[in-house]
Design a protein around this motif. Sequence first.
Motif, PDB file in Angstrom:
ATOM      1  N   THR A 154     135.305  49.809 -55.541  1.00 42.30           N
ATOM      2  CA  THR A 154     135.060  48.706 -54.616  1.00 42.30           C
ATOM      3  C   THR A 154     133.640  48.154 -54.668  1.00 42.30           C
ATOM      4  O   THR A 154     133.427  46.948 -54.755  1.00 42.30           O
ATOM      5  N   ASP A 155     132.644  49.030 -54.630  1.00 39.32           N
ATOM      6  CA  ASP A 155     131.257  48.567 -54.566  1.00 39.32           C
ATOM      7  C   ASP A 155     130.521  48.630 -55.899  1.00 39.32           C
ATOM      8  O   ASP A 155     129.309  48.423 -55.943  1.00 39.32           O
ATOM      9  N   THR A 156     131.237  48.906 -56.984  1.00 44.84           N
ATOM     10  CA  THR A 156     130.562  48.991 -58.294  1.00 44.84           C
ATOM     11  C   THR A 156     129.852  47.683 -58.629  1.00 44.84           C
ATOM     12  O   THR A 156     128.673  47.666 -59.009  1.00 44.84           O
ATOM     13  N   GLN A 157     130.553  46.561 -58.492  1.00 38.99           N
ATOM     14  CA  GLN A 157     129.934  45.272 -58.799  1.00 38.99           C
ATOM     15  C   GLN A 157     128.799  44.962 -57.825  1.00 38.99           C
ATOM     16  O   GLN A 157     127.774  44.384 -58.214  1.00 38.99           O
ATOM     17  N   SER A 158     128.967  45.376 -56.561  1.00 38.33           N
ATOM     18  CA  SER A 158     127.897  45.156 -55.584  1.00 38.33           C
ATOM     19  C   SER A 158     126.633  45.897 -55.989  1.00 38.33           C
ATOM     20  O   SER A 158     125.518  45.360 -55.871  1.00 38.33           O
ATOM     21  N   TYR A 159     126.795  47.123 -56.478  1.00 37.97           N
ATOM     22  CA  TYR A 159     125.626  47.889 -56.920  1.00 37.97           C
ATOM     23  C   TYR A 159     124.984  47.247 -58.153  1.00 37.97           C
ATOM     24  O   TYR A 159     123.757  47.207 -58.269  1.00 37.97           O
ATOM     25  N   ILE A 160     125.804  46.745 -59.063  1.00 33.32           N
ATOM     26  CA  ILE A 160     125.258  46.064 -60.239  1.00 33.32           C
ATOM     27  C   ILE A 160     124.440  44.845 -59.803  1.00 33.32           C
ATOM     28  O   ILE A 160     123.348  44.588 -60.332  1.00 33.32           O
ATOM     29  N   ASP A 161     124.944  44.117 -58.811  1.00 35.54           N
ATOM     30  CA  ASP A 161     124.221  42.958 -58.295  1.00 35.54           C
ATOM     31  C   ASP A 161     122.908  43.376 -57.620  1.00 35.54           C
ATOM     32  O   ASP A 161     121.871  42.725 -57.804  1.00 35.54           O
ATOM     33  N   ILE A 162     122.947  44.447 -56.847  1.00 39.27           N
ATOM     34  CA  ILE A 162     121.744  44.935 -56.171  1.00 39.27           C
ATOM     35  C   ILE A 162     120.696  45.369 -57.186  1.00 39.27           C
ATOM     36  O   ILE A 162     119.503  45.056 -57.056  1.00 39.27           O
ATOM     37  N   ILE A 163     121.146  46.080 -58.210  1.00 44.43           N
ATOM     38  CA  ILE A 163     120.226  46.533 -59.255  1.00 44.43           C
ATOM     39  C   ILE A 163     119.609  45.331 -59.972  1.00 44.43           C
ATOM     40  O   ILE A 163     118.419  45.327 -60.317  1.00 44.43           O
ATOM     41  N   GLY A 164     120.404  44.282 -60.163  1.00 38.61           N
ATOM     42  CA  GLY A 164     119.881  43.068 -60.765  1.00 38.61           C
ATOM     43  C   GLY A 164     118.798  42.428 -59.909  1.00 38.61           C
ATOM     44  O   GLY A 164     117.784  41.933 -60.439  1.00 38.61           O
ATOM     45  N   LEU A 165     118.987  42.424 -58.594  1.00 37.90           N
ATOM     46  CA  LEU A 165     117.973  41.881 -57.693  1.00 37.90           C
ATOM     47  C   LEU A 165     116.683  42.692 -57.767  1.00 37.90           C
ATOM     48  O   LEU A 165     115.579  42.121 -57.828  1.00 37.90           O
ATOM     49  N   ILE A 166     116.821  44.012 -57.760  1.00 38.78           N
ATOM     50  CA  ILE A 166     115.650  44.874 -57.836  1.00 38.78           C
ATOM     51  C   ILE A 166     114.906  44.653 -59.150  1.00 38.78           C
ATOM     52  O   ILE A 166     113.670  44.610 -59.186  1.00 38.78           O
ATOM     53  N   GLU A 167     115.655  44.481 -60.231  1.00 35.78           N
ATOM     54  CA  GLU A 167     115.042  44.237 -61.544  1.00 35.78           C
ATOM     55  C   GLU A 167     114.175  42.981 -61.530  1.00 35.78           C
ATOM     56  O   GLU A 167     113.138  42.917 -62.205  1.00 35.78           O
ATOM     57  N   HIS A 168     114.573  41.983 -60.733  1.00 37.69           N
ATOM     58  CA  HIS A 168     113.843  40.724 -60.671  1.00 37.69           C
ATOM     59  C   HIS A 168     112.845  40.692 -59.512  1.00 37.69           C
ATOM     60  O   HIS A 168     112.374  39.615 -59.119  1.00 37.69           O
ATOM     61  N   GLY A 169     112.554  41.880 -58.965  1.00 37.21           N
ATOM     62  CA  GLY A 169     111.514  41.973 -57.946  1.00 37.21           C
ATOM     63  C   GLY A 169     111.917  41.546 -56.563  1.00 37.21           C
ATOM     64  O   GLY A 169     111.063  41.302 -55.700  1.00 37.21           O
ATOM     65  N   VAL A 170     113.215  41.459 -56.312  1.00 35.62           N
ATOM     66  CA  VAL A 170     113.704  41.050 -55.002  1.00 35.62           C
ATOM     67  C   VAL A 170     113.999  42.282 -54.162  1.00 35.62           C
ATOM     68  O   VAL A 170     114.629  43.233 -54.638  1.00 35.62           O
ATOM     69  N   ASP A 171     113.522  42.292 -52.919  1.00 32.66           N
ATOM     70  CA  ASP A 171     113.852  43.382 -52.000  1.00 32.66           C
ATOM     71  C   ASP A 171     115.312  43.234 -51.606  1.00 32.66           C
ATOM     72  O   ASP A 171     115.676  42.316 -50.864  1.00 32.66           O
ATOM     73  N   ALA A 172     116.161  44.118 -52.120  1.00 30.92           N
ATOM     74  CA  ALA A 172     117.602  43.994 -51.907  1.00 30.92           C
ATOM     75  C   ALA A 172     118.069  44.589 -50.582  1.00 30.92           C
ATOM     76  O   ALA A 172     119.259  44.790 -50.365  1.00 30.92           O
ATOM     77  N   SER A 173     117.123  44.886 -49.686  1.00 33.99           N
ATOM     78  CA  SER A 173     117.436  45.428 -48.356  1.00 33.99           C
ATOM     79  C   SER A 173     118.223  46.725 -48.433  1.00 33.99           C
ATOM     80  O   SER A 173     119.157  46.959 -47.660  1.00 33.99           O
ATOM     81  N   VAL A 174     117.881  47.566 -49.401  1.00 39.18           N
ATOM     82  CA  VAL A 174     118.495  48.886 -49.510  1.00 39.18           C
ATOM     83  C   VAL A 174     117.465  49.936 -49.123  1.00 39.18           C
ATOM     84  O   VAL A 174     116.272  49.657 -49.027  1.00 39.18           O
ATOM     85  N   GLU A 175     117.946  51.151 -48.901  1.00 41.42           N
ATOM     86  CA  GLU A 175     117.056  52.230 -48.510  1.00 41.42           C
ATOM     87  C   GLU A 175     116.012  52.479 -49.592  1.00 41.42           C
ATOM     88  O   GLU A 175     116.259  52.322 -50.781  1.00 41.42           O
TER      89      GLU A 175
END
Length: 336
Positions: A46-67
Amino acid sequence: MIYIIGYVYSILSLLFFRNILKPSRLYFLITAIPLAIVLLRGHTGTDTQSYIDIIGLIEHGVDASVEIGFYIATEFLLMFTSDGLIITKILSLLMLINFGLFFGNSKERVFVYTLLIVPLFFFDMYMNGLRYGIAYSFALLAYDQQQKKNNIKFLLLVALAISFHISSIVVIALMFINYLRYLNTKALVVIAAIAGLFIYFFKDRVLLKLAQYSTIESPGALSGVMPLLIFILTVGLVVVSARKQPAFFFVALLCGAELLSFIMSRYTYMGMRIQFVVILVLFCKLPELIYFRLQAVLVLFFISLLCFTGRYRNMADEYGNGPSPFMPYHYYWDAS
């Protein structure tokens, strides 16, 4: 079908090798096929794609609002690969090792892991709730370190657990809930100080996480019924198979927590999340609470089937829905 194969394999491995292998080796044998399902997957879970998206945000320096723990771990892994799917699988291996250190510690824990954790939590944590899965694994290790009176390691593991998911505070609190009778003023001050410092430094993330869960509505009219039934059956097992030392104070407090979370699940997804946390804690404490006689193991088998049936039904209900559902299963070479 592939999830059924993983579950049946784990059960058969336990039956055939329980008296041959040491608990730690038995743990990894039992986990081999379920882990292969996790590692060979493409955009599945269910959340695999969501995690891929979050990791992509982090890679581009965006605070993905995760712990913060997940954020730092992801930044570190991004130094070696930019493939978000690979990073999720590396983090799954961290979870595997952590849970192995806990559940591979005794034969009774391996029984609980195989019969209860695998059918109800394994695929959910490894392919859906990666952050809270890692957090809960650190929380269980923290529990063991406190039992060994290793206070420094305990505090470090508590910090790691909370840094990966705020709900691990509930796991830690419930694991120690039967110690409420023995808490002194000094212990209460230390606990309050740790919680206060964490909330002070990460209050924005804590408030955001609470807001996210509180706004997600309960999935349906029967939400929370399945976990409640699993909990009731497990409590019944404790009542009839309890060890000599009193377990009823602990179970009574868990019953209160489960009832309150079930009522919450009528209105918000947060209630269901807490329900499953209470069940996880009860499962993990079973080796301390019951004798693993034949009758108890047979009841565990029945609960195990109920756990897997409930989880599999949830997987089937989301067939084809969303960017990365559990079903249909896709291998990594099918990922676009």
